[in-house]
Structures are given as C-alpha cells and as structure tokens.
Design an enzyme around this catalytic site. Structure first.
Site, PDB file in Angstrom:
ATOM      1  N   ASN A  29     -10.305   0.383   1.066  1.00 56.49           N
ATOM      2  CA  ASN A  29      -9.068   0.171   2.133  1.00 56.49           C
ATOM      3  C   ASN A  29      -9.785   0.576   3.318  1.00 56.49           C
ATOM      4  OD1 ASN A  29      -7.663  -0.354  -0.064  1.00 56.49           O
ATOM      5  ND2 ASN A  29      -6.171   1.445   0.220  1.00 56.49           N
ATOM      6  N   THR A  52      -8.080   2.479   9.854  1.00 53.38           N
ATOM      7  CA  THR A  52      -8.536   2.975  11.002  1.00 53.38           C
ATOM      8  C   THR A  52      -9.443   2.217  11.978  1.00 53.38           C
ATOM      9  OG1 THR A  52      -7.812   5.295  10.128  1.00 53.38           O
ATOM     10  CG2 THR A  52      -9.174   4.977  12.115  1.00 53.38           C
ATOM     11  N   ASP A  59       0.817  -1.081  -0.163  1.00 46.69           N
ATOM     12  CA  ASP A  59       0.191  -0.161   0.080  1.00 46.69           C
ATOM     13  C   ASP A  59       0.693   1.153  -0.034  1.00 46.69           C
ATOM     14  OD1 ASP A  59      -2.548   1.439   0.028  1.00 46.69           O
ATOM     15  OD2 ASP A  59      -2.434   1.254   2.291  1.00 46.69           O
TER      16      ASP A  59
END
Ligand SMILES: [Zn+2]
Length: 276
Positions: free
Chosen positions: A225, A228, A82
């Site tokens: 994605n 968090t 990533d």
C-alpha cells in the site's frame, strides 16, 4: 472492461514474482493519474478508498468513479476498500461495486478478529468479491505503536478466515514520510514459511525502494500500500500550481497541473514492483 478482483491480480503476482501497488486515493485527480501511470507501465493497479477518502466522498460515488476508470482502462484495475472497520463498511462497499474489501480487525483480540474476518470473507466471496484481512497491528507514525505479526497466529488466521490476502506487521508503519526504516526480513520469512496466502505491506511509503523490489521478486509479499509518498507528490504539485499564478481561481485549471507530476511519481512507484 478490466475491472478485476484482488485475487485476480495477486495470484499471478505470487506465482510470477512481482507485486501490485495498492494506491491510496483521496479524489478524482489522483485516481485518474494512477490509472494513467499503470497503463503507461502496463501493469495492474489497485485503487483504494480508505477512511479519510470515504469521509470526503461517499462510498457509492467512489465505487462509480473506480468502475468508470476500470472500464476504460487497458490494464486490470481493482476497486478496493481499505481499512473497513465494520461489517457495514464492507457491505456498503460491496453494494457500491467494489471488487475487494479489507476488513481491519487488527485492534481486536485474535479470536474476534478471526471470527469477524471469516464472516466478511464469506459475505464477500458470495458476492464474487475478494477480502484482505490484517493480523498483528500496523501502527501509525507519531501515533499508535505496532504489534508485530506472530507467525503461528498468521498461519491460524489464514487457515480459519479464508482471506485472499493477509496484511502483516513486520516493521512497517503507516504515514511515514521518510524511508529509513526497513522491514524485519526474519519475521517475513517466518510468516511466509507457514502460509500460501499473498502478504500485504501497509505503510509501503516508508519501505526503502530497493527492499520493495527485493520483496516483490523474492517473497510472498504481493501487495504494497502506497499512500503518503504519492500524497506528498500531489501536495507539492498542487502548491506549485496555486503559487505559480496567484490570480487564478478556477480549480479545474489549477488541478490540471497536478496530473503530470503525479503520473511521473506513480510510474516510479510501480516500476519497483515489477518482476526481474
Ligand atoms: Zn493501512
């Protein structure tokens, strides 16, 4: 062995109306939990090593960890880099056994982003590896602001780079802890009208769950994605495990207790991306 490329999982998702989660990993504990959750939900999963993950653990080690998990998994697993920022980042990932790399040239002028991404796509494809690029700029909560993706530029970027997936900026923001934003549907519709490349939403944690499902089923967005949201689930579970018995000092014993809560949170994330 169920190690696959990004293209292997995104093309069926595009065709059949669902999305695949790109789950941001920081270490062994959540990698293992993510794969367990994907197996329980019987869906593919993308394990992602981003900049902070690679600061902590070298890419060659991460490649081995991802591949080890993929080889034993009953569902397809992608080993994905990533936010690679340089050719070198991507080359090391490919040499380390990753099956997919994201090159992030989104801070660069359009022509540079296209030229550099195209070169990395060529290198990746020659090695049988997929490549994701980014057009427009996805900002950071409390940090750099976003630059929304221009549909004409997206069409040109897709055409001239040959990327397998295209990250776009449509109101999504990295590192968001709440889900109050929501994405710019008009911009998404304008972008998907001019390209056949599967679209990627970074900062998926900030997208309302209903909108994730709607986009998974009814748009060319095929990858979200999620970092968090699951990092918070892991953090809470870890804090609880540490506080629960102050006399414990064995980290393996403590970390064990993060597994089930992270699997539960991940399964919830994965369910929203399933088809109708
Ligand atoms: Zn990102």
């Amino acid at each position: 062995m169920t190690l696959v490329t990004l293209k292997d999982v995104l093309q069926p998702a595009l065709k059949n109306g669902y999305a695949v989660a790109g789950l941001v990993t920081l270490g062994w504990e959540e990698m293992r939990a993510y794969v367990a959750a994907a197996e329980a939900e019987n869906c593919p999963v993308i394990l992602q090593a981003g900049p902070s993950c690679r600061d902590h653990t070298p890419l060659p080690i991460l490649g081995k960890m991802f591949r080890h998990l993929a080889e034993a998994a009953s569902v397809p697993v992608v080993a994905h880099l990533d936010h690679g920022y340089t050719v070198e980042d991507c080359r090391i990932a490919i040499d380390s056994g990753f099956t997919s790399v994201m090159f992030d040239g989104s801070r660069k002028p359009l022509s540079e982003n296209i030229t550099e991404t195209a070169a990395i796509v060529e290198m990746a494809h020659a090695a049988g590896v997929s490549c994701e690029g980014e057009i427009g700029f996805v900002g950071y909560s409390g940090g750099e602001g976003s630059a929304g993706t221009n549909p004409d530029e997206a069409a040109q970027f897709a055409r001239e780079t040959g990327v397998d997936a295209m990250a776009i900026s449509v109101g999504n923001v990295h590192l968001q802890q709440d889900k109050e934003g929501g994405l710019d549907m008009d911009r998404i519709r304008a972008i998907e009208a001019v390209t056949e490349v599967p679209l990627v939403i970074h900062g998926g944690s900030g997208v309302p769950v209903e909108q994730r499902s709607a986009l998974a089923r009814g748009s060319k967005v095929c990858k979200f994605n999620i970092g968090t949201e699951l990092r918070m689930a892991f953090g809470h579970a870890l804090r609880e495990a540490v506080n629960h018995d102050p006399s414990r000092f064995d980290r393996v014993q403590i970390l064990k207790e993060t597994h089930d809560p992270v699997v539960t949170a991940t399964r919830q994330v994965l369910r929203a991306f399933k088809g109708a």
